[in-house]
Design a protein around this motif. Sequence first.
Motif, mmCIF file in Angstrom:
data_model
loop_
_atom_site.group_PDB
_atom_site.id
_atom_site.type_symbol
_atom_site.label_atom_id
_atom_site.label_comp_id
_atom_site.label_asym_id
_atom_site.label_seq_id
_atom_site.Cartn_x
_atom_site.Cartn_y
_atom_site.Cartn_z
ATOM 1 N N ALA A 507 -42.407 55.145 78.127
ATOM 2 C CA ALA A 507 -42.916 53.972 77.428
ATOM 3 C C ALA A 507 -43.729 54.368 76.203
ATOM 4 O O ALA A 507 -43.940 53.559 75.311
ATOM 5 C CB ALA A 507 -43.751 53.123 78.376
ATOM 6 N N GLY A 508 -44.187 55.632 76.156
ATOM 7 C CA GLY A 508 -44.933 56.086 74.990
ATOM 8 C C GLY A 508 -46.357 55.567 74.964
ATOM 9 O O GLY A 508 -46.723 54.739 74.161
ATOM 10 N N SER A 509 -47.162 56.097 75.886
ATOM 11 C CA SER A 509 -48.526 55.592 76.017
ATOM 12 C C SER A 509 -49.544 56.660 75.627
ATOM 13 O O SER A 509 -49.341 57.847 75.851
ATOM 14 C CB SER A 509 -48.757 55.170 77.463
ATOM 15 N N THR A 510 -50.652 56.222 75.043
ATOM 16 C CA THR A 510 -51.721 57.156 74.685
ATOM 17 C C THR A 510 -52.666 57.376 75.857
ATOM 18 O O THR A 510 -53.627 58.123 75.750
ATOM 19 C CB THR A 510 -52.544 56.606 73.509
ATOM 20 N N GLY A 579 -45.232 60.767 74.301
ATOM 21 C CA GLY A 579 -43.950 60.203 74.703
ATOM 22 C C GLY A 579 -43.226 59.646 73.492
ATOM 23 O O GLY A 579 -43.748 59.646 72.380
ATOM 24 N N PRO A 580 -41.989 59.165 73.705
ATOM 25 C CA PRO A 580 -41.196 58.710 72.570
ATOM 26 C C PRO A 580 -41.753 57.434 71.952
ATOM 27 O O PRO A 580 -42.165 56.521 72.665
ATOM 28 C CB PRO A 580 -39.818 58.450 73.179
ATOM 29 N N VAL A 581 -41.789 57.391 70.628
ATOM 30 C CA VAL A 581 -42.221 56.193 69.908
ATOM 31 C C VAL A 581 -41.149 55.882 68.874
ATOM 32 O O VAL A 581 -40.854 56.720 68.026
ATOM 33 C CB VAL A 581 -43.562 56.427 69.200
ATOM 34 N N ALA A 582 -40.563 54.696 68.983
ATOM 35 C CA ALA A 582 -39.446 54.370 68.109
ATOM 36 C C ALA A 582 -39.902 53.559 66.907
ATOM 37 O O ALA A 582 -40.974 52.968 66.922
ATOM 38 C CB ALA A 582 -38.386 53.585 68.891
#
Lengths: 655, 318
Positions: A507-510, A579-582
């Motif tokens: 999900a790309g979380s900080t 994580g992935p960030v689009a």
Amino acid sequence: MTRSLSFFPILLLLLSAVVGSLQIGSDLSLSRQLAIVTGTQAEEFADIMFSYAQLPRLVMALMVGAMLGLVGSLMQQLTQNALTSPLTLGTSSGAWLALIIVNVWFPELVGDHSALAAMAGAMLSLFLVIFIAGPKNMTGLPLVLSGMVVNILLGSVASAIILLNAEYAKNVFIWGAGDLTQNGWESVQWLLPRLSVSFLLLVFAPRILTLMRLGHQGAAARGLNVVPAFIVLMAVGLWLVAASITAVGVISFIGLLTPNIARALGARTPRVELTMSALLGSLLLVVTDAAAQLLSQLTVDAIPSGTTAAAIGAPALLWFSRRKMKAQDQVSIKLPPSRDRLAALSLPALMLLVAGILCLTAVFVTDGHNWHVALPTAYQWELRWPRMLTALSAGVGLAIAGTVLQRLIYNPLASPDILGISAGATFALVGASVFLGMNIFAVGSALAFAGSMLVLAVLLILGRRHQFAPSSLILIGIALTALIDALVQFALAKGTQDSYSILTWLAGSTYRVTEGKAIFLFIGVATLLAFTLATSRWLTLISAGRQFAAARGLNVQLCSALLLGAVALLCALVTATMGPVAFVGLLAPHMAVMLGAKQAREQLIVASLVGAAVMLIADWVGQTVLFPAQIAAGTLVSVIGGSYFLFLLIRGRSR
Amino acid sequence: MAPMTRMSKGVALAACLFSGQVFADITVTDSRGEHTLAEPPQRVVVLNWDLAEQVLELDVTPVGMPNISGYQEWVVQPAVPAGVADIGTRTEPNLEKIAELKPDLILAASPQKDLIPRLEALAPVLYYETYSQSLNSAEAAIANFRQLATVFNQQALAEQKLTAMSERFAELKSQLNQAFNGESPSVVAMRFANQTSVYIYGQNSTTNYALEQLGLTPAMPLPATEWGIVQKRLTDLQKAGSSYVLYFRPFNEEKQLQRSVIWNAMPFVRARHVNSVASVWNYGGAMSIRYIAEAMADSLFEIAPNQDVVASVKGGQD
């Protein structure tokens, strides 16, 4: 002549695959199997297994494979685009989202209505894709692109729902992994009548497709009403695919791959291509399904057919792309009207904006009911600053990566996530988690970097052959994204609580970024920003044209390689950290141009600020809107960026 | 401020002396080793459902726990008292919210393992591993229950509940033995993923432990895995023969499954050796094993060969 020559071996292969696959896990002798097929009553349990589990599974594989191949070929011929396929048009993600929604919010409907929901979801997403691309753009990259964007958009919404309602979504995971297992003839009986329209397709489509090869004007001149014919054929194809994936789940690649194989084997006329694609589709699915069954016998876990299809399909797709797998390359995307030059106040205003957001996220908090402004306590500050720094750095990093990439390959749609560079890092990390059992939150950036570099190397090798044509680059992105998807679905289908770690990461979380990692990312991005700013002259020269740059004494090869290396490094850094960030890599450079930042150096700076602002806002909204639960910044950015991208495509359509 | 603090300390000290207690460090054990707590914890935040269940069973009300509405839907018992604050999801518990609750103890499980260093800035953290490939989950859950009892000074209650659980196991075991005419049926405990795939509980799962305590034998023993389950095809269940097959609810496609030829051809379906089990949380704490065992026993009673015994057993209970 060619027809009989090439069909015979395929039929022979198909027959042997059919017979071979029936021997997997069956205790019956071949003669007994034959007796049952020809009508002997099933008695023993082994007989029933054979006639109600193995045979329907085989028939299902044959049917679905044929449909995927047939529709893939139909779509590729209609759009004259070798990259079109059900996979690239967002069908499966629409069905996936619909099923997740039904399972989470309407579990009592699961038994009777999931097929309906999946079908509706698939059809809706397809219409969305076609609406976005517009009837005029059916033959170009916009169709493929809007499919990919819809895929990412719906996929991230579905993931967010799963993450917030983990327990409910479990039953859908197997479907998501693509599973041909049957427990009777019921699914076959459900699917068969829905596929009957395919015969109409085989009868009528070839003539229309032949006319369409003349081009739309040529076809119209021969009396074909092009637009209605197109819409009818497309709708029939969509219907067939939606029904198939509703029955068996997500099986990627077959529809994309088989028409290309058929053409490579010498299918020239539309009719031959359609039939051969259907046959090859059956063959491929029976073979990959047999592989899945064999693997399932060797391992403790059951391996879904969709996983093996992707594992075989992705490399095959890349191998094929060495050949001429070209889509029409004109991308009719026009950026919204932009200022001619950067207004004097723009830069300071943007800086002020980013600073303002930073302050806002630091002091504006919620307790779930009320909003209030309070100075953070020492502990709150300790929690917030690494997240803020990460969001800021990730935004800047992806913005630079996007800007450099768009200028290097002369394509305003180039974005690290669409080209699969981020996907390479994701793939390496998810793979380490699934196959090596490593904790995905603990895997280092070295692995992510290796993944990104590998993709970049493939891009460079394949890309040079095609002068960095967007189609071959996007193809790699598609292949990798689908491969990752299959891997993730495989991990999810195991049904363990680990699945959620992987999803959380994707999900790309900080959330889990520690102080050390945040600082590391910041330093990395700052260094690379300095590097790109220092070399912005290269970008300016290369943007003007490679020959022009070379004439000015620039070693274009070396400079491009260095800049692309920087892009890979940026993607790897960001992906390994949060994580992935689009989409940020796409959105930020565009915004910069719209604000009037047209020179390389200006664009880098303005895009960085925009990227930082978008990421910071997304991160803050994600933390506050569902307090105390959180939505990952990556998910929100996907939704914001995806919507922007769709807006762009719709605008481009009206031109 | 200073005199106040001194005074309240004085009061506390007096209270302690009065009640005969002396401040002493409490030594407790978690999955990482021994730790020392300065005082008995009053404000506990639990980060995982299994630990929330353990703590509630020990009559301790936590100040915060994750995803309460999800817990109420899936874990169900014991109920969460009003006033417990929600701290977000289990994978991403809201650290600011936890800080706001001013805990004096935080309990974490394996999904939160990597967060421990950050949690320790807030309060002492005890870490309890229950689900892991190298652990027998049930034994781990029971050991953790005892260790948590020491933390909250509820050893007597814990032992009482564990004894009651063993007695209940023994009671159910003998009732099952009668209901099955002195035989010990072999059982497959599983959950449906969909109509064609199932998750079978393996040898280190709490469910398997509950089976053994009931005097039943697993019909399809499977190796230990981290979460105690293995995904299998429905057709693999043929290996269960005419053993008893129990599947946990919820399963939304029951009606569709009844129509499946393969399912109806399964030897255990033909022998009517199959039944559903009321929904229970299979990843819980020590007392969840009791609930799992009771739910499975209830389900087995419904399909037991000797219904006369069942009737008398049930009659005796009510």
